[in-house]
Design a protein around this motif. Structure first.
Motif, PDB file in Angstrom:
ATOM      1  N   TRP A 322       0.812  -1.218   0.000  1.00  0.00           N
ATOM      2  CA  TRP A 322       0.000   0.000   0.000  1.00  0.00           C
ATOM      3  C   TRP A 322       0.844   1.267   0.000  1.00  0.00           C
ATOM      4  CZ3 TRP A 322      -0.070   3.851   3.680  1.00  0.00           C
ATOM      5  CH2 TRP A 322       0.525   3.576   4.898  1.00  0.00           C
ATOM      6  N   THR A 323       2.074   1.220   0.562  1.00  0.00           N
ATOM      7  CA  THR A 323       2.900   2.425   0.603  1.00  0.00           C
ATOM      8  C   THR A 323       3.497   2.766  -0.758  1.00  0.00           C
ATOM      9  OG1 THR A 323       4.770   1.068   1.297  1.00  0.00           O
ATOM     10  CG2 THR A 323       3.496   2.156   3.027  1.00  0.00           C
ATOM     11  N   TYR A 324       3.795   1.747  -1.562  1.00  0.00           N
ATOM     12  CA  TYR A 324       4.364   1.976  -2.891  1.00  0.00           C
ATOM     13  C   TYR A 324       3.930   0.823  -3.797  1.00  0.00           C
ATOM     14  CZ  TYR A 324       7.643   3.722  -6.366  1.00  0.00           C
ATOM     15  OH  TYR A 324       8.200   4.259  -7.506  1.00  0.00           O
ATOM     16  N   PRO A 325       2.700   0.868  -4.306  1.00  0.00           N
ATOM     17  CA  PRO A 325       2.160  -0.264  -5.060  1.00  0.00           C
ATOM     18  C   PRO A 325       2.896  -0.480  -6.379  1.00  0.00           C
ATOM     19  CG  PRO A 325       0.420   1.250  -4.326  1.00  0.00           C
ATOM     20  CD  PRO A 325       1.722   1.942  -4.114  1.00  0.00           C
ATOM     21  N   LEU A 326       3.022  -1.750  -6.736  1.00  0.00           N
ATOM     22  CA  LEU A 326       3.619  -2.127  -8.011  1.00  0.00           C
ATOM     23  C   LEU A 326       2.671  -2.993  -8.840  1.00  0.00           C
ATOM     24  CD1 LEU A 326       7.252  -3.012  -6.850  1.00  0.00           C
ATOM     25  CD2 LEU A 326       6.483  -0.896  -7.961  1.00  0.00           C
ATOM     26  N   ASN A 327       1.760  -3.715  -8.183  1.00  0.00           N
ATOM     27  CA  ASN A 327       0.808  -4.573  -8.868  1.00  0.00           C
ATOM     28  C   ASN A 327      -0.535  -4.527  -8.149  1.00  0.00           C
ATOM     29  OD1 ASN A 327       2.347  -6.338 -11.050  1.00  0.00           O
ATOM     30  ND2 ASN A 327       3.687  -6.197  -9.271  1.00  0.00           N
ATOM     31  N   GLN A 440      15.208   1.285  -2.049  1.00  0.00           N
ATOM     32  CA  GLN A 440      14.903   1.005  -3.444  1.00  0.00           C
ATOM     33  C   GLN A 440      14.809   2.318  -4.204  1.00  0.00           C
ATOM     34  OE1 GLN A 440      11.505  -1.574  -3.960  1.00  0.00           O
ATOM     35  NE2 GLN A 440      12.035  -2.812  -2.175  1.00  0.00           N
ATOM     36  N   ILE A 441      15.321   2.330  -5.423  1.00  0.00           N
ATOM     37  CA  ILE A 441      15.296   3.533  -6.252  1.00  0.00           C
ATOM     38  C   ILE A 441      14.682   3.188  -7.605  1.00  0.00           C
ATOM     39  CG2 ILE A 441      16.671   5.332  -7.370  1.00  0.00           C
ATOM     40  CD1 ILE A 441      18.713   5.073  -5.162  1.00  0.00           C
ATOM     41  N   TYR A 442      13.737   4.013  -8.024  1.00  0.00           N
ATOM     42  CA  TYR A 442      13.065   3.853  -9.307  1.00  0.00           C
ATOM     43  C   TYR A 442      13.237   5.127 -10.131  1.00  0.00           C
ATOM     44  CZ  TYR A 442      10.550   0.067  -6.899  1.00  0.00           C
ATOM     45  OH  TYR A 442      10.213  -1.058  -6.179  1.00  0.00           O
ATOM     46  N   LEU A 443      13.584   4.984 -11.403  1.00  0.00           N
ATOM     47  CA  LEU A 443      13.541   6.088 -12.347  1.00  0.00           C
ATOM     48  C   LEU A 443      12.182   6.062 -13.050  1.00  0.00           C
ATOM     49  CD1 LEU A 443      17.091   6.001 -13.978  1.00  0.00           C
ATOM     50  CD2 LEU A 443      16.300   7.362 -12.027  1.00  0.00           C
ATOM     51  N   LYS A 444      11.655   7.239 -13.383  1.00  0.00           N
ATOM     52  CA  LYS A 444      10.302   7.262 -13.939  1.00  0.00           C
ATOM     53  C   LYS A 444      10.122   8.399 -14.938  1.00  0.00           C
ATOM     54  CE  LYS A 444       8.455  10.117 -10.174  1.00  0.00           C
ATOM     55  NZ  LYS A 444       7.494  10.187  -9.060  1.00  0.00           N
ATOM     56  N   ALA A 474      12.724  10.495 -10.029  1.00  0.00           N
ATOM     57  CA  ALA A 474      13.147   9.286  -9.319  1.00  0.00           C
ATOM     58  C   ALA A 474      12.378   9.195  -8.012  1.00  0.00           C
ATOM     59  CB  ALA A 474      14.650   9.302  -9.052  1.00  0.00           C
ATOM     60  N   ASP A 475      12.073   7.948  -7.602  1.00  0.00           N
ATOM     61  CA  ASP A 475      11.440   7.667  -6.320  1.00  0.00           C
ATOM     62  C   ASP A 475      12.409   6.872  -5.458  1.00  0.00           C
ATOM     63  OD1 ASP A 475       9.217   8.858  -7.343  1.00  0.00           O
ATOM     64  OD2 ASP A 475       8.104   6.996  -7.679  1.00  0.00           O
ATOM     65  N   VAL A 476      12.530   7.278  -4.203  1.00  0.00           N
ATOM     66  CA  VAL A 476      13.368   6.567  -3.235  1.00  0.00           C
ATOM     67  C   VAL A 476      12.454   6.021  -2.154  1.00  0.00           C
ATOM     68  CG1 VAL A 476      15.297   6.729  -1.634  1.00  0.00           C
ATOM     69  CG2 VAL A 476      15.287   8.127  -3.714  1.00  0.00           C
ATOM     70  N   VAL A 477      12.464   4.701  -1.980  1.00  0.00           N
ATOM     71  CA  VAL A 477      11.579   4.026  -1.034  1.00  0.00           C
ATOM     72  C   VAL A 477      12.428   3.412   0.068  1.00  0.00           C
ATOM     73  CG1 VAL A 477       9.760   2.299  -0.770  1.00  0.00           C
ATOM     74  CG2 VAL A 477      10.025   3.508  -2.947  1.00  0.00           C
ATOM     75  N   SER A 478      12.038   3.671   1.325  1.00  0.00           N
ATOM     76  CA  SER A 478      12.820   3.158   2.443  1.00  0.00           C
ATOM     77  C   SER A 478      11.898   2.662   3.549  1.00  0.00           C
ATOM     78  CB  SER A 478      13.782   4.233   2.964  1.00  0.00           C
ATOM     79  OG  SER A 478      14.700   3.681   3.888  1.00  0.00           O
ATOM     80  N   PHE A 479      12.439   2.545   4.776  1.00  0.00           N
ATOM     81  CA  PHE A 479      11.684   1.938   5.861  1.00  0.00           C
ATOM     82  C   PHE A 479      10.727   2.937   6.503  1.00  0.00           C
ATOM     83  CE2 PHE A 479      14.388   4.404   8.162  1.00  0.00           C
ATOM     84  CZ  PHE A 479      14.948   3.927   9.324  1.00  0.00           C
ATOM     85  N   VAL A 483       8.665   7.448   1.483  1.00  0.00           N
ATOM     86  CA  VAL A 483       8.828   7.545   0.037  1.00  0.00           C
ATOM     87  C   VAL A 483       9.192   8.985  -0.300  1.00  0.00           C
ATOM     88  CG1 VAL A 483       7.766   7.271  -2.228  1.00  0.00           C
ATOM     89  CG2 VAL A 483       7.131   5.728  -0.365  1.00  0.00           C
ATOM     90  N   LEU A 484      10.339   9.177  -0.942  1.00  0.00           N
ATOM     91  CA  LEU A 484      10.783  10.482  -1.414  1.00  0.00           C
ATOM     92  C   LEU A 484      10.685  10.504  -2.931  1.00  0.00           C
ATOM     93  CD1 LEU A 484      12.166  13.265  -1.033  1.00  0.00           C
ATOM     94  CD2 LEU A 484      14.356  12.068  -1.229  1.00  0.00           C
ATOM     95  N   ARG A 485       9.973  11.493  -3.469  1.00  0.00           N
ATOM     96  CA  ARG A 485       9.792  11.620  -4.912  1.00  0.00           C
ATOM     97  C   ARG A 485      10.501  12.886  -5.398  1.00  0.00           C
ATOM     98  NH1 ARG A 485       5.384   8.088  -5.930  1.00  0.00           N
ATOM     99  NH2 ARG A 485       4.200   7.640  -4.037  1.00  0.00           N
ATOM    100  N   VAL A 486      11.397  12.724  -6.328  1.00  0.00           N
ATOM    101  CA  VAL A 486      12.123  13.839  -6.931  1.00  0.00           C
ATOM    102  C   VAL A 486      11.655  13.939  -8.378  1.00  0.00           C
ATOM    103  CG1 VAL A 486      14.385  14.817  -7.444  1.00  0.00           C
ATOM    104  CG2 VAL A 486      14.085  13.350  -5.424  1.00  0.00           C
ATOM    105  N   GLU A 487      11.039  15.075  -8.729  1.00  0.00           N
ATOM    106  CA  GLU A 487      10.388  15.178 -10.034  1.00  0.00           C
ATOM    107  C   GLU A 487      10.727  16.507 -10.721  1.00  0.00           C
ATOM    108  OE1 GLU A 487       6.488  12.578  -8.629  1.00  0.00           O
ATOM    109  OE2 GLU A 487       6.320  14.763  -8.851  1.00  0.00           O
ATOM    110  N   TYR A 488      11.130  16.414 -11.969  1.00  0.00           N
ATOM    111  CA  TYR A 488      11.328  17.605 -12.794  1.00  0.00           C
ATOM    112  C   TYR A 488      10.167  17.671 -13.764  1.00  0.00           C
ATOM    113  CZ  TYR A 488      13.416  21.109 -15.813  1.00  0.00           C
ATOM    114  OH  TYR A 488      13.645  22.263 -16.530  1.00  0.00           O
TER     115      TYR A 488
END
Length: 506
Positions: A322-327, A440-444, A474-479, A483-488
Motif C-alpha cells: 500500500w505504501t508503494y504499489p507495483l501490482n 529502493q530507487i526507481y527512475l520514472k 526518481a522515487d526513493v523508497v525506504s523503511f 517515500v521520497l519523490r524527486v520530479e522535474y
C-alpha cells in the motif's frame, strides 16, 4: 522561472518533523563507528536484493482449483516475535485460519500475499511465513514478525503554507509562518493495532489535536471505532483566491478559530475492504474583517458557522504494497454531506473517487494509471469550503503552485518506472528497529491530464481549460513507509521546476 523545491505530504500542511529521522540515524551510525574499536567484523554491510518474478495476487485468488487434488489443509499456525501485538490481531490481518485449504502449486505465492498483508498493517518491519511439518495434505505455518517502534515522541517543525516553495519564494522564508511543537504517537496502544496521536502545535497556527482509532472492538474482529478532537486559531487567513493563487490577510489578533469533534464507525469483514461512516460537529469562526474582504467566504453574514458533517468512505486495497504499489488496484470513494439545515446554512454534498491500477510490464519495469475525480452540489460553494485542485493529493505534477476552487474536476496520472537499485543496509550497532534499512530507487517518466469546471470562474485562468503536465524523476523508497519523490516537471504554461514530495506513516 527559477527552480522550485516543494515538499508535499498530501495534506494542506507539510510536516518536516520526519526530516529529523535520517539525521538521527546518521548520528547514531557515526557514534557507532567512533566506538567500534572493541567490535570485530564489519559495522555496516550492504546486501543487494535480487529481483523476483511479480505475481498478480488478484488473479491468484480467483483461480479455479476444482480439479486440483494437490491440496494442503492448514493444521496449525505458530506466531512468534510479537512482543506487544496480540496473536488474534495477526491472525485476523493474515486472513488465514487452521482448517483452511491451500493449493500446493500456489503455496509460495499465496504465503507471499499474506506476508504483504501483514506488512501493510504498518505494525512490523519484517514478516516471514514458513511452511513446516508438511505431510500428506497437511501443513503447519510459522509466522515470524519483527515489530516496529510503536511509541514515538517527535519534535514538530512544519510549514503553514501548502508547500515548501510557496514559503521559500513567495513568502520569502518568513520564520513567522512556521509551526513548531511536539507530536506523540502510540501506534499499537493495547496490542490491537489501535492508534493514539496527540499533537501540541504553536507558531503560525496554534492547534491541539487528539485522535484515537480502534480497528476492532467486537468478538468477530470486524467492527471498529474512533474519535478526533481538535481546536486551532490563526492570526492570518486565506480569505480568497486571485488568478489561481491564495490571498491572505494578517492581523495582530486571532482572525479564525476552528473546533472539531468527530466519531467514526468502521466495518471490515474482508481483509482488503473497509467501510467507514463518520459524524463530525464543526465550529468555524472568523472576525467580521474577513467577511468584509470576501462576502462569499461564508454562506451568510454570520461570523460563526456551525454544521454537522456525515461521510461514508469505501476503501478497497487490492494492491500488493500500500505504501508503494507495483501490482494490483486500489479504489477509494467518498460521499460527504455537510449541513442538514439544523445549525446553520452550510449546504454541500461532495462525491469523490480515487482509483489506481498498477502492473508489471517487464521484470523491474512497472506502469501505473490513476484517476482522481470530485463533484460538489450545489455549485458555487462559499470559499471556506473550497479546497479542490491543488490541495491534498488533488494536483497535477508540475502544477503545485496553483489552486482551483472547482465545482467538479478530474485528474488522470500516467507513470512508467524502472527499478534500478534495491539494497538492504545492515548496522550491528544501531537499535534493532533501525538496524536494517531497505532502500529502493526507481527512475520514472510521467504525464498528467486534468480539467476543472467552475460555473463562475472569476479571475481564474485555469478553470474550464484542459491542463497537462509531463516530466521525469526518481522515487526513493525506504523503511517506516518513507517515500521520497524527486520530479522535474513541465506544465501547460511552459513553467519548469524540480519538485520534492515526501510521505511516511508519521
Amino acid at each position: 522561472m527559477p527552480f522550485s523545491y516543494i515538499m508535499v505530504c498530501n495534506c494542506r500542511k507539510v510536516s518536516m518533523s520526519l526530516k529529523l529521522v535520517p539525521f538521527i540515524i546518521l548520528s547514531m551510525l557515526t557514534v557507532s563507528v567512533v566506538s567500534a574499536q572493541k567490535v570485530r567484523g564489519p559495522l555496516v554491510t550492504v546486501q543487494r536484493i535480487e529481483e523476483e518474478p511479480q505475481l498478480d495476487l488478484n488473479q491468484l485468488s480467483r483461480r479455479d482449483h476444482i480439479h486440483d487434488t494437490n491440496y494442503l489443509v492448514v493444521n496449525k499456525i505458530i506466531v512468534t516475535g510479537n512482543k506487544k501485538t496480540k496473536t488474534s490481531i495477526i491472525l485476523r490481518e493474515l486472513g488465514l485460519n487452521p482448517g483452511d485449504t491451500l493449493y500446493a502449486g500456489d503455496l509460495n505465492a499465496y504465503l507471499e500475499e499474506k506476508r504483504q498483508q501483514l506488512l501493510n498493517t504498518s505494525l512490523f518491519l519484517t514478516v516471514h511465513i514458513y511452511s513446516v511439518n508438511t505431510s500428506v495434505h497437511r501443513v503447519d505455518l510459522h509466522v515470524e514478525v519483527f515489530e516496529r517502534l510503536y511509541f514515538l515522541v517527535i519534535p514538530m517543525l512544519s510549514l503553514a503554507d501548502r508547500n515548501f516553495n510557496v514559503w521559500w519564494v513567495q513568502e520569502h522564508r518568513r520564520l513567522d509562518r512556521l509551526n513548531y511543537g511536539i507530536q506523540l504517537y502510540e501506534n499499537n496502544l493495547t496490542g490491537k493495532n489501535d492508534r493514539l496521536q496527540l499533537s501540541l502545535q504553536h507558531g503560525y497556527t496554534r492547534q491541539y489535536t487528539l485522535q484515537y482509532q480502534l480497528p476492532y472492538f467486537d468478538k468477530n474482529l470486524t467492527q471498529g471505532m474512533g474519535l478526533i478532537v481538535s481546536y486551532s486559531h490563526n492570526r492570518e487567513v486565506n480569505y480568497e483566491s486571485e488568478s489561481d493563487k491564495q490571498v491572505y490577510f494578517k492581523s495582530d489578533y486571532f482572525l479564525k478559530q476552528q473546533f472539531t469533534f468527530g466519531v467514526n464507525y468502521t466495518y471490515k469483514r474482508a481483509i482488503r475492504l473497509r467501510n467507514k461512516i463518520s459524524l463530525t460537529y464543526n465550529v468555524y469562526k472568523v472576525q467580521d474583517t474577513i467577511l468584509k474582504r470576501n462576502p462569499d467566504f461564508f454562506p451568510d453574514n454570520n461570523t460563526t458557522q456551525k454544521y454537522l458533517e456525515l461521510s461514508y468512505n469505501f476503501d478497497y486495497v487490492g494492491a500488493d504494497i500500500w505504501t508503494y504499489p507495483l501490482n494490483g488496484f486500489n479504489i477509494n470513494a467518498n460521499l460527504v454531506r455537510k449541513g442538514f439545515g439544523i445549525l446553520g446554512k452550510v449546504n454541500e454534498t461532495t462525491i469523490s473517487a480515487d482509483a489506481a491500477k498498477y502492473w508489471t510490464i517487464f521484470p523491474a519495469t512497472y506502469g501505473a494509471v490513476e484517476f482522481i475525480g470530485e463533484m460538489h452540489f450545489p455549485e458555487n460553494q462559499p470559499y471556506f469550503l473550497s479546497q479542490e485542485m491543488g490541495y491534498y493529493n488533488n494536483y497535477l505534477r508540475g502544477m503545485e503552485y496553483f489552486v482551483l476552487e472547482s465545482d467538479r474536476f478530474g485528474i488522470l496520472r500516467n507513470t512508467l518506472k524502472q527499478k534500478i537499485l534495491a539494497l538492504r543496509i545492515h548496522s550491528r550497532l544501531l537499535p534493532k528497529q533501525f538496524s536494517t534499512i531497505p532502500l529502493q530507487i526507481y527512475l520514472k517518466m510521467y504525464g498528467d491530464l486534468g480539467y476543472s469546471y467552475k460555473k463562475n470562474p472569476g479571475s481564474s485562468f485555469l478553470d474550464n481549460e484542459l491542463l497537462y503536465t509531463y516530466g521525469a524523476g526518481a522515487d526513493v523508497v525506504s523503511f517506516y513507509d518513507a517515500v521520497l519523490r524527486v520530479e522535474y516537471s513541465i506544465n501547460r504554461l511552459g513553467e519548469k521546476g524540480l519538485f520534492l514530495h515526501f510521505k511516511s506513516t508519521f
